[in-house]
Motif scaffolding. Structure first.
Motif, mmCIF file in Angstrom:
data_model
loop_
_atom_site.group_PDB
_atom_site.id
_atom_site.type_symbol
_atom_site.label_atom_id
_atom_site.label_comp_id
_atom_site.label_asym_id
_atom_site.label_seq_id
_atom_site.Cartn_x
_atom_site.Cartn_y
_atom_site.Cartn_z
ATOM 1 N N GLY A 1 -10.996 -1.601 6.314
ATOM 2 C CA GLY A 1 -11.199 -0.179 6.561
ATOM 3 C C GLY A 1 -10.494 0.448 7.729
ATOM 4 O O GLY A 1 -10.460 1.666 7.834
ATOM 5 N N ASP A 2 -9.870 -0.318 8.637
ATOM 6 C CA ASP A 2 -9.309 0.321 9.815
ATOM 7 C C ASP A 2 -7.782 0.341 9.822
ATOM 8 O O ASP A 2 -7.164 0.658 10.816
ATOM 9 N N GLN A 3 -7.144 -0.049 8.705
ATOM 10 C CA GLN A 3 -5.700 0.014 8.629
ATOM 11 C C GLN A 3 -5.279 1.185 7.740
ATOM 12 O O GLN A 3 -6.100 1.721 7.000
ATOM 13 N N PRO A 4 -4.008 1.603 7.799
ATOM 14 C CA PRO A 4 -3.567 2.737 6.974
ATOM 15 C C PRO A 4 -3.805 2.480 5.490
ATOM 16 O O PRO A 4 -3.767 1.337 5.018
ATOM 17 N N VAL A 5 -4.055 3.567 4.744
ATOM 18 C CA VAL A 5 -4.226 3.457 3.301
ATOM 19 C C VAL A 5 -2.948 2.882 2.690
ATOM 20 O O VAL A 5 -1.848 3.317 3.018
ATOM 21 N N GLY A 6 -3.119 1.899 1.810
ATOM 22 C CA GLY A 6 -1.962 1.304 1.147
ATOM 23 C C GLY A 6 -1.243 0.259 1.960
ATOM 24 O O GLY A 6 -0.162 -0.201 1.580
ATOM 25 N N ASP A 7 -1.825 -0.151 3.099
ATOM 26 C CA ASP A 7 -1.202 -1.189 3.911
ATOM 27 C C ASP A 7 -1.175 -2.517 3.158
ATOM 28 O O ASP A 7 -0.321 -3.356 3.389
ATOM 29 N N VAL A 8 -2.133 -2.700 2.267
ATOM 30 C CA VAL A 8 -2.217 -3.896 1.426
ATOM 31 C C VAL A 8 -2.007 -3.481 -0.029
ATOM 32 O O VAL A 8 -2.722 -2.613 -0.540
ATOM 33 N N VAL A 9 -1.017 -4.097 -0.688
ATOM 34 C CA VAL A 9 -0.750 -3.828 -2.092
ATOM 35 C C VAL A 9 -0.745 -5.157 -2.838
ATOM 36 O O VAL A 9 -0.152 -6.143 -2.375
ATOM 37 N N VAL A 10 -1.423 -5.196 -3.981
ATOM 38 C CA VAL A 10 -1.483 -6.398 -4.809
ATOM 39 C C VAL A 10 -0.902 -6.089 -6.184
ATOM 40 O O VAL A 10 -1.316 -5.122 -6.838
ATOM 41 N N ALA B 1 -10.283 -2.665 -2.491
ATOM 42 C CA ALA B 1 -10.924 -1.373 -2.208
ATOM 43 C C ALA B 1 -11.476 -1.333 -0.789
ATOM 44 O O ALA B 1 -11.356 -0.311 -0.087
ATOM 45 N N ALA B 2 -12.082 -2.420 -0.343
ATOM 46 C CA ALA B 2 -12.650 -2.456 0.999
ATOM 47 C C ALA B 2 -11.580 -2.352 2.076
ATOM 48 O O ALA B 2 -11.870 -1.943 3.212
ATOM 49 N N ARG B 3 -10.347 -2.690 1.715
ATOM 50 C CA ARG B 3 -9.241 -2.644 2.668
ATOM 51 C C ARG B 3 -8.334 -1.440 2.440
ATOM 52 O O ARG B 3 -7.230 -1.404 2.948
ATOM 53 N N ARG B 4 -8.825 -0.494 1.654
ATOM 54 C CA ARG B 4 -8.116 0.752 1.374
ATOM 55 C C ARG B 4 -6.718 0.479 0.834
ATOM 56 O O ARG B 4 -5.753 1.189 1.123
ATOM 57 N N GLY B 5 -6.607 -0.608 0.035
ATOM 58 C CA GLY B 5 -5.320 -1.000 -0.524
ATOM 59 C C GLY B 5 -5.120 -0.498 -1.940
ATOM 60 O O GLY B 5 -5.909 0.300 -2.459
ATOM 61 N N ARG B 6 -4.064 -0.985 -2.577
ATOM 62 C CA ARG B 6 -3.757 -0.617 -3.962
ATOM 63 C C ARG B 6 -3.603 -1.892 -4.793
ATOM 64 O O ARG B 6 -2.954 -2.851 -4.353
ATOM 65 N N LEU B 7 -4.203 -1.883 -5.973
ATOM 66 C CA LEU B 7 -4.085 -3.002 -6.911
ATOM 67 C C LEU B 7 -3.394 -2.504 -8.173
ATOM 68 O O LEU B 7 -3.818 -1.518 -8.771
ATOM 69 N N HIS B 8 -2.323 -3.182 -8.565
ATOM 70 C CA HIS B 8 -1.626 -2.875 -9.803
ATOM 71 C C HIS B 8 -1.770 -4.083 -10.731
ATOM 72 O O HIS B 8 -1.222 -5.155 -10.439
ATOM 73 N N LEU B 9 -2.519 -3.930 -11.802
ATOM 74 C CA LEU B 9 -2.673 -4.991 -12.785
ATOM 75 C C LEU B 9 -1.571 -4.825 -13.823
ATOM 76 O O LEU B 9 -1.562 -3.855 -14.589
ATOM 77 N N VAL B 10 -0.635 -5.741 -13.850
ATOM 78 C CA VAL B 10 0.523 -5.667 -14.736
ATOM 79 C C VAL B 10 0.261 -6.568 -15.929
ATOM 80 O O VAL B 10 0.160 -7.791 -15.784
ATOM 81 N N THR B 11 0.117 -5.980 -17.112
ATOM 82 C CA THR B 11 -0.205 -6.756 -18.313
ATOM 83 C C THR B 11 0.917 -6.626 -19.340
ATOM 84 O O THR B 11 1.774 -5.756 -19.261
ATOM 85 N N GLY C 1 2.513 -4.198 7.115
ATOM 86 C CA GLY C 1 2.208 -4.049 5.696
ATOM 87 C C GLY C 1 2.490 -5.316 4.919
ATOM 88 O O GLY C 1 3.357 -6.110 5.282
ATOM 89 N N VAL C 2 1.755 -5.511 3.817
ATOM 90 C CA VAL C 2 1.931 -6.720 3.021
ATOM 91 C C VAL C 2 1.846 -6.400 1.533
ATOM 92 O O VAL C 2 1.064 -5.535 1.113
#
Length: 440
Positions: free
Chosen positions: A339-348, A369-379, A316-317
């Motif tokens: 698409g082939d790694q666990p959901v949320g394996d990549v978080v930004v 989205a293509a990597r089934r990750g999560r993006l948190h835009l902190v403003t 995970g990263v």
């Protein structure tokens, strides 16, 4: 394996330094004492100043094997502290030489200083010491912040003059450096290795690479009101050893003078067809990139940096970006499997003042989205404490942060805050990766 590669490079550097310190100590003690105890101390600091200068040169030689594993930012940091150590070592050597000969001749320190200045070997050493002190003075943080980079860099180039003067001073000194055949061979080998590495890393490799690839601008694309992407192509681009997350030192001779350079990250993973940089208009160099012409020649140094997947130690990263620090993060996203790694394996986590400042946001969203990750835009407005990155907030967004590799790129204050937060959350140091993109 990546962590081991970085560790191997650090051990190699440490082993080189320790081995040479041992050799210098042996050569010093076998060469015999000076004419009095004070001059013996002067000799001790003199030979160690010569070794420190050689290490100083090697730290900025940008040899690919070391630079890609340790990173230019860390090597530059070591160079800075070794530089100040060199100055104090040189000054101690100079002062003890004057005091030693003053005691030997029964004259005042002032009179002895003037007498030594009439001796060519000593005069060269004095000039070298004066230049070392001058360069160090301009490198002090308070002074450095007040100088334009070009001014500071011009002054810093005097360091090479100082090293040349010190080398001639060393060769004219016959008491230690040429006390034996072994000593002479060792010192000449060290000098040739240090300066040879510098010439290869800073001149031969960049010149050969640019002649071979013939880089040129292929497109200039505005990304927002104050950000622009520049696409660079060339010959045989598939042979360029570039990785996502790295940066280059870019020179645009038609845009600025050839000696003016800027470090910009690759904002897209190298494809073998070309490179892309994305910059915000924060200075004269980056602000003028919109005026680049298609077909214009580009001189590229690099790629540099250890801010790459070579450092990965966990599946995970977490990728943390602040402002235009998103550029290497965005390029690294392309290296993540689709698409082939666990959901949320990549978080930004992307920190900006407002969404309008979020450069490349659309691309980042699509890649995540293509990597089934999560993006948190902190403003939110900028604040010294950056409360959005306090331990509770980060843990709430990424509960398993201690099990991930974390890459952080952004302004120094934000990077320091995030690193402190990660330490509080128990993230091992070996899993935290940062990069400061600067020339010094």
């Amino acid at each position: 394996m990546a962590g081991g590669s970085r560790g191997a490079a650090r051990w190699a550097v440490a082993a080189f330094v320790v081995a040479n310190v041992v050799i210098v100590e042996v050569l010093f003690f076998t060469a015999g004492p000076g004419k009095n105890p004070t001059l013996t101390v002067a000799k001790f600091f003199g030979v160690h100043a010569a070794l420190t200068a050689a290490v100083q040169v090697l730290l900025v030689s940008r040899l690919p094997w070391v630079e890609r594993r340790i990173g230019m930012d860390r090597l530059t940091g070591w160079h800075r502290w070794v530089g100040f150590a060199l100055v104090w070592t040189v000054l101690t050597h100079a002062v003890t030489v004057v005091l030693g000969y003053s005691a030997l001749g029964g004259e005042s320190a002032g009179a002895t200083f003037l007498s030594l200045a009439a001796v060519p070997a000593s005069l060269l050493g004095m000039l070298a010491a004066a230049l070392f002190v001058g360069v160090a003075a301009t490198s002090a943080r308070r002074v450095r912040r007040r100088l334009r980079y070009e001014t500071w860099h011009g002054v810093h180039l005097l360091l090479y003059v100082a090293l040349l003067l010190a080398l001639v001073h060393q060769l004219l000194e016959t008491t230690t450096f040429t006390a034996s055949v072994v000593a002479a061979v060792y010192w000449w080998s060290l000098v040739l290795f240090a300066f040879g590495s510098l010439i290869v890393g800073r001149v031969v490799i960049p010149v050969r690479r640019n002649r071979y690839h013939q880089f040129r601008v292929s497109a200039v694309v505005p990304e927002s009101r104050d950000a622009v992407s520049v696409y660079v192509v060339g010959r045989h681009m598939e042979e360029l050893p570039a990785r996502a997350g790295q940066f280059c030192v870019w020179r645009f001779p038609g845009h600025r003078h050839w000696w003016k350079a800027n470090p910009f990250s690759l904002s897209a993973a190298p494809t073998g067809r070309g490179l892309r940089l994305t910059a915000k208009a924060v200075g004269e160099g980056s602000a003028g990139l919109r005026g680049l012409k298609v077909g214009e020649r580009v001189f590229v140094e690099g790629p540099y940096g250890a801010f790459t997947s070579m450092r990965r130690t966990r599946p995970g990263v977490l990728l943390v970006a602040g402002g235009v620090g998103i550029t290497p993060i965005r390029s690294m996203l392309e290296e993540q499997p689709v698409g082939d790694q666990p959901v949320g394996d990549v978080v930004v986590l992307y920190r900006v003042r407002d969404q309008g400042e979020a450069v490349l946001l659309r691309e980042v969203r699509e890649l995540v989205a293509a990597r089934r990750g999560r993006l948190h835009l902190v403003t939110g407005p900028r604040a010294p404490g950056l409360p959005s990155f306090d331990p509770a907030a980060v843990h709430a967004l990424v509960p398993d942060v201690a099990l991930r590799d974390v890459y952080v790129c952004g302004p120094p204050a934000m990077t320091d805050t995030v690193v402190a937060t990660l330490r509080t959350l128990g993230v091992p140091k070996s899993q935290v990766h940062t990069e400061k993109f600067s020339l010094a």
